[in-house]
Design a protein around this motif. Sequence first.
Motif, PDB file in Angstrom:
ATOM      1  N   ASP A  57       1.122  -1.383  -0.079  1.00 24.57           N
ATOM      2  CA  ASP A  57       0.363   0.083  -0.011  1.00 24.57           C
ATOM      3  C   ASP A  57       0.740   1.458   0.018  1.00 24.57           C
ATOM      4  OD1 ASP A  57      -1.890   2.090   0.135  1.00 24.57           O
ATOM      5  OD2 ASP A  57      -3.267   0.993   1.837  1.00 24.57           O
ATOM      6  N   LEU A  58       0.548   2.161  -1.218  1.00 24.93           N
ATOM      7  CA  LEU A  58       2.039   3.004  -1.334  1.00 24.93           C
ATOM      8  C   LEU A  58       1.755   4.562   0.033  1.00 24.93           C
ATOM      9  CD1 LEU A  58       2.077   3.929  -5.228  1.00 24.93           C
ATOM     10  CD2 LEU A  58       3.221   2.170  -3.338  1.00 24.93           C
ATOM     11  N   ARG A  59       0.209   4.316   0.823  1.00 20.82           N
ATOM     12  CA  ARG A  59       0.206   4.972   1.777  1.00 20.82           C
ATOM     13  C   ARG A  59       1.211   4.467   3.018  1.00 20.82           C
ATOM     14  NH1 ARG A  59      -4.821   2.862   0.655  1.00 20.82           N
ATOM     15  NH2 ARG A  59      -6.342   4.685  -0.116  1.00 20.82           N
ATOM     16  N   THR A  60       1.724   3.411   2.777  1.00 21.89           N
ATOM     17  CA  THR A  60       2.736   3.056   4.262  1.00 21.89           C
ATOM     18  C   THR A  60       4.154   3.408   3.603  1.00 21.89           C
ATOM     19  OG1 THR A  60       2.628   0.789   3.247  1.00 21.89           O
ATOM     20  CG2 THR A  60       0.723   1.670   4.255  1.00 21.89           C
ATOM     21  N   ILE A  61       4.734   3.493   2.081  1.00 18.94           N
ATOM     22  CA  ILE A  61       5.844   3.189   2.094  1.00 18.94           C
ATOM     23  C   ILE A  61       6.624   4.729   2.451  1.00 18.94           C
ATOM     24  CG2 ILE A  61       5.597   2.032   0.209  1.00 18.94           C
ATOM     25  CD1 ILE A  61       5.765   3.806  -1.488  1.00 18.94           C
ATOM     26  N   ASP A  62       8.044   4.441   2.483  1.00 16.80           N
ATOM     27  CA  ASP A  62       8.733   5.415   2.621  1.00 16.80           C
ATOM     28  C   ASP A  62       9.025   6.250   1.117  1.00 16.80           C
ATOM     29  OD1 ASP A  62      10.462   7.677   3.125  1.00 16.80           O
ATOM     30  OD2 ASP A  62      12.453   6.009   3.240  1.00 16.80           O
ATOM     31  N   TRP A  63       8.842   7.298   0.985  1.00 14.94           N
ATOM     32  CA  TRP A  63       8.561   8.242  -0.292  1.00 14.94           C
ATOM     33  C   TRP A  63       9.394   8.895  -0.875  1.00 14.94           C
ATOM     34  CZ3 TRP A  63       4.643   8.497  -4.636  1.00 14.94           C
ATOM     35  CH2 TRP A  63       3.539   7.827  -4.390  1.00 14.94           C
ATOM     36  N   SER A  64      10.413   9.102   0.154  1.00  9.06           N
ATOM     37  CA  SER A  64      11.812   9.566   0.528  1.00  9.06           C
ATOM     38  C   SER A  64      12.591   8.953  -0.684  1.00  9.06           C
ATOM     39  CB  SER A  64      12.093  10.006   1.255  1.00  9.06           C
ATOM     40  OG  SER A  64      13.025   8.702   2.129  1.00  9.06           O
ATOM     41  N   GLY A  65      12.808   8.131  -1.065  1.00 12.96           N
ATOM     42  CA  GLY A  65      13.763   7.398  -2.096  1.00 12.96           C
ATOM     43  C   GLY A  65      13.448   6.908  -3.348  1.00 12.96           C
ATOM     44  N   LEU A  66      11.880   7.942  -3.325  1.00 15.07           N
ATOM     45  CA  LEU A  66      11.078   6.737  -5.001  1.00 15.07           C
ATOM     46  C   LEU A  66      12.176   8.199  -5.459  1.00 15.07           C
ATOM     47  CD1 LEU A  66       7.696   6.205  -3.965  1.00 15.07           C
ATOM     48  CD2 LEU A  66       9.441   5.085  -4.478  1.00 15.07           C
ATOM     49  N   TRP A  84      -5.336  10.877  -4.412  1.00 16.27           N
ATOM     50  CA  TRP A  84      -3.826  10.160  -3.157  1.00 16.27           C
ATOM     51  C   TRP A  84      -2.376  10.397  -3.292  1.00 16.27           C
ATOM     52  CZ3 TRP A  84      -1.463   6.431  -1.738  1.00 16.27           C
ATOM     53  CH2 TRP A  84      -2.403   4.775  -2.401  1.00 16.27           C
ATOM     54  N   SER A  85      -2.477   9.190  -4.138  1.00 18.00           N
ATOM     55  CA  SER A  85      -0.905   8.565  -4.653  1.00 18.00           C
ATOM     56  C   SER A  85      -0.243   9.787  -5.249  1.00 18.00           C
ATOM     57  CB  SER A  85      -1.113   7.628  -5.434  1.00 18.00           C
ATOM     58  OG  SER A  85      -1.762   7.576  -6.869  1.00 18.00           O
ATOM     59  N   VAL A  86      -1.193  10.711  -5.951  1.00 18.76           N
ATOM     60  CA  VAL A  86      -0.454  12.024  -6.252  1.00 18.76           C
ATOM     61  C   VAL A  86      -0.256  13.220  -5.456  1.00 18.76           C
ATOM     62  CG1 VAL A  86      -1.068  13.784  -7.945  1.00 18.76           C
ATOM     63  CG2 VAL A  86      -1.460  11.707  -8.958  1.00 18.76           C
ATOM     64  N   ASP A  87      -1.151  13.478  -4.429  1.00 17.64           N
ATOM     65  CA  ASP A  87      -1.203  14.334  -3.216  1.00 17.64           C
ATOM     66  C   ASP A  87       0.641  13.424  -2.386  1.00 17.64           C
ATOM     67  OD1 ASP A  87      -2.868  15.466  -3.536  1.00 17.64           O
ATOM     68  OD2 ASP A  87      -4.301  14.569  -2.177  1.00 17.64           O
ATOM     69  N   LEU A  88       0.563  12.792  -1.907  1.00 17.92           N
ATOM     70  CA  LEU A  88       1.848  11.765  -1.319  1.00 17.92           C
ATOM     71  C   LEU A  88       3.279  12.007  -2.189  1.00 17.92           C
ATOM     72  CD1 LEU A  88       0.631   8.510   0.076  1.00 17.92           C
ATOM     73  CD2 LEU A  88       1.147  10.188   0.803  1.00 17.92           C
ATOM     74  N   ALA A  89       3.202  11.473  -3.701  1.00 21.84           N
ATOM     75  CA  ALA A  89       4.373  12.160  -4.486  1.00 21.84           C
ATOM     76  C   ALA A  89       4.301  13.992  -4.244  1.00 21.84           C
ATOM     77  CB  ALA A  89       3.980  11.351  -5.825  1.00 21.84           C
ATOM     78  N   GLN A  90       3.633  14.505  -4.555  1.00 28.11           N
ATOM     79  CA  GLN A  90       4.362  15.441  -4.914  1.00 28.11           C
ATOM     80  C   GLN A  90       4.711  16.459  -3.708  1.00 28.11           C
ATOM     81  OE1 GLN A  90       0.605  17.367  -6.657  1.00 28.11           O
ATOM     82  NE2 GLN A  90       1.035  16.920  -8.746  1.00 28.11           N
ATOM     83  N   ALA A  91       4.292  15.433  -2.444  1.00 26.70           N
ATOM     84  CA  ALA A  91       4.514  16.212  -1.150  1.00 26.70           C
ATOM     85  C   ALA A  91       6.008  16.037  -0.978  1.00 26.70           C
ATOM     86  CB  ALA A  91       3.631  15.659  -0.484  1.00 26.70           C
ATOM     87  N   ALA A  92       6.311  14.699  -1.219  1.00 29.36           N
ATOM     88  CA  ALA A  92       8.005  13.852  -0.939  1.00 29.36           C
ATOM     89  C   ALA A  92       8.602  14.617  -2.507  1.00 29.36           C
ATOM     90  CB  ALA A  92       7.641  12.637  -1.408  1.00 29.36           C
ATOM     91  N   GLY A  93       7.997  15.414  -3.219  1.00 34.69           N
ATOM     92  CA  GLY A  93       8.637  15.873  -4.370  1.00 34.69           C
ATOM     93  C   GLY A  93       8.895  14.855  -5.372  1.00 34.69           C
ATOM     94  N   VAL A  94       7.979  13.838  -5.323  1.00 34.60           N
ATOM     95  CA  VAL A  94       8.867  12.566  -6.170  1.00 34.60           C
ATOM     96  C   VAL A  94       8.304  12.864  -8.064  1.00 34.60           C
ATOM     97  CG1 VAL A  94       8.099   9.824  -6.379  1.00 34.60           C
ATOM     98  CG2 VAL A  94       8.755  11.071  -4.408  1.00 34.60           C
ATOM     99  N   GLU A  95       8.432  12.741  -8.920  1.00 36.96           N
ATOM    100  CA  GLU A  95       7.918  13.174 -10.788  1.00 36.96           C
ATOM    101  C   GLU A  95       7.038  11.954 -10.602  1.00 36.96           C
ATOM    102  OE1 GLU A  95       9.776  13.179 -14.000  1.00 36.96           O
ATOM    103  OE2 GLU A  95      11.129  11.435 -13.422  1.00 36.96           O
ATOM    104  N   VAL A  96       5.647  12.708 -11.170  1.00 38.44           N
ATOM    105  CA  VAL A  96       3.895  11.824 -11.495  1.00 38.44           C
ATOM    106  C   VAL A  96       4.193  11.571 -13.003  1.00 38.44           C
ATOM    107  CG1 VAL A  96       1.922  11.286 -10.822  1.00 38.44           C
ATOM    108  CG2 VAL A  96       3.119  13.074  -9.435  1.00 38.44           C
ATOM    109  N   ILE A  97       4.272  10.479 -13.851  1.00 40.88           N
ATOM    110  CA  ILE A  97       4.642  10.292 -15.197  1.00 40.88           C
ATOM    111  C   ILE A  97       3.506   9.265 -15.332  1.00 40.88           C
ATOM    112  CG2 ILE A  97       6.945  11.342 -15.618  1.00 40.88           C
ATOM    113  CD1 ILE A  97       8.515   8.684 -15.057  1.00 40.88           C
ATOM    114  N   GLY A  98       3.868   8.714 -17.080  1.00 39.47           N
ATOM    115  CA  GLY A  98       3.043   7.702 -17.348  1.00 39.47           C
ATOM    116  C   GLY A  98       4.164   6.254 -18.231  1.00 39.47           C
ATOM    117  N   ASP A  99       3.043   6.069 -18.540  1.00 42.08           N
ATOM    118  CA  ASP A  99       3.992   4.651 -19.628  1.00 42.08           C
ATOM    119  C   ASP A  99       4.024   5.090 -20.846  1.00 42.08           C
ATOM    120  OD1 ASP A  99       1.378   5.401 -20.546  1.00 42.08           O
ATOM    121  OD2 ASP A  99       1.377   2.865 -20.674  1.00 42.08           O
TER     122      ASP A  99
END
Length: 467
Positions: A57-66, A84-99
């Motif tokens: 569950d991506l709610r439970t992972i450490d986003w800092s190393g992604l 919600w996964s987009v919110d978590l990624a953006q809060a951690a500064g992780v880029e959001v992309i697709g295939d």
Amino acid sequence: MIPVTCFKDRRVAVFGLGGSGLATALALMEGGAHVVAWDDGAAGRAKAEAQHVPLQDLRTIDWSGLAALVLSPGVPLTHPVPHWSVDLAQAAGVEVIGDIELFCRERRATARHSPFVAITGTNGKSTTTALISHLLAVGGRDVQMGGNIGTAILSLAPPKGVGRVYVVECSSYQIDLAPSLDPSVGVHLNVTPDHLDRHGSLEHYAAVKERLIAGVERGGTAVVGVDDDFSAAMADRAEQAGIHVVRISVERPLADGIWRDGTDIVCSQGGVERERLSLAGIGSLRGAHNAQNAAAAYAAARAIGLAPEVIAIGMRRFPGLAHRMEEVGHLGPVLFVNDSKATNADAAERALLSFHNVFWIAGGKAKAGGIEPLAPFFNRVRKAYLIGEAAPAFAETLGEKVPHDQVGTLDAAVAAAARDAAASGLEDAVVLLSPACASFDQYPNFEVRGDAFRALVHALPGIAAKG
């Protein structure tokens, strides 16, 4: 499969494990990435687990190393609210992309010169994608077709230089997740209101579509339909940015570009006709909307290097696509056409304009505006057979202008329309399923609705079935 090596030895999250999401997870793993994946649905997780995709569950992972979150295109990126996964990624500064973005990065890294044709537009993009792929195959090219048309892009065969051509349909959702989209040939057909729940406004929706044109690689070609204001402005901006633009129109002649002249498409340069191709008698390319698709495919095929003579042969052999003006049978002189893909009024308009004596099956889950924009074409309809949730509203719109029955279901509509069309004595009567509605009130999707129509037609006594 196309192994995605650009994230080798890095951690990547994948959300959404449908067809494209699962293919993405497997391609990343094959390329050496450390994948953690999740889906809100148990069925998606079960399929991924069967393929040994690591789940958490991506709610439970450490986003800092992604390194990235790869999002399935069906998951909201911005509207109506970010997932919600987009919110978590953006809060951690992780880029959001697709295939599609993963494919673009892999192509640049491993096979930059492998031709890549990307196609978008509110209407017609699937037919145009299939037609371009068909033309290139007739021309002897090794063609890989995928994207929004069905096969996930990362499930295609890996790039191998100029000998393999990728023809990829791109939805607005996919473009939104592909910031470095850079096709060799970018095709944009048109813009009409659609998917506004996911983009917020027509202006934002059009801006997302434009990215496909603006990203065309140096030395490439942008093919742009210019029959709506948004798209015409896109063509102008692309040209001003130094991109080679081929304009196409089915509404007016072009001094430079490809345009419709009756049943012909004409290529002009400097006001002089250079090439002409007849579409007369090609049932799979009937109507002005298919002339636009054919013009775009012609331009794309020429940009890839096909000769006009080869393109002409390919056009004549094109079988068309299921559920898009698909001729499914004849009952005497009565033609039955499956246009279940027409899920909005603009798409249904294109079908109505293709015929003169229509026994029209319409309805389903209505979209904004209903069928009121189709009023100028009601004179082509001999009678309408209304189904689904939209039937009462559509009946009110038709009023006394068009004879109609609220029949409720598709089986009742086919039986009544077939009876009335046969009794009309018209030599060009057409029973047309072009619902101008989504299917979700009665069918899971437009494909199932179209399959049901085809089966009902094929079951009619005396039918000469096609397909």
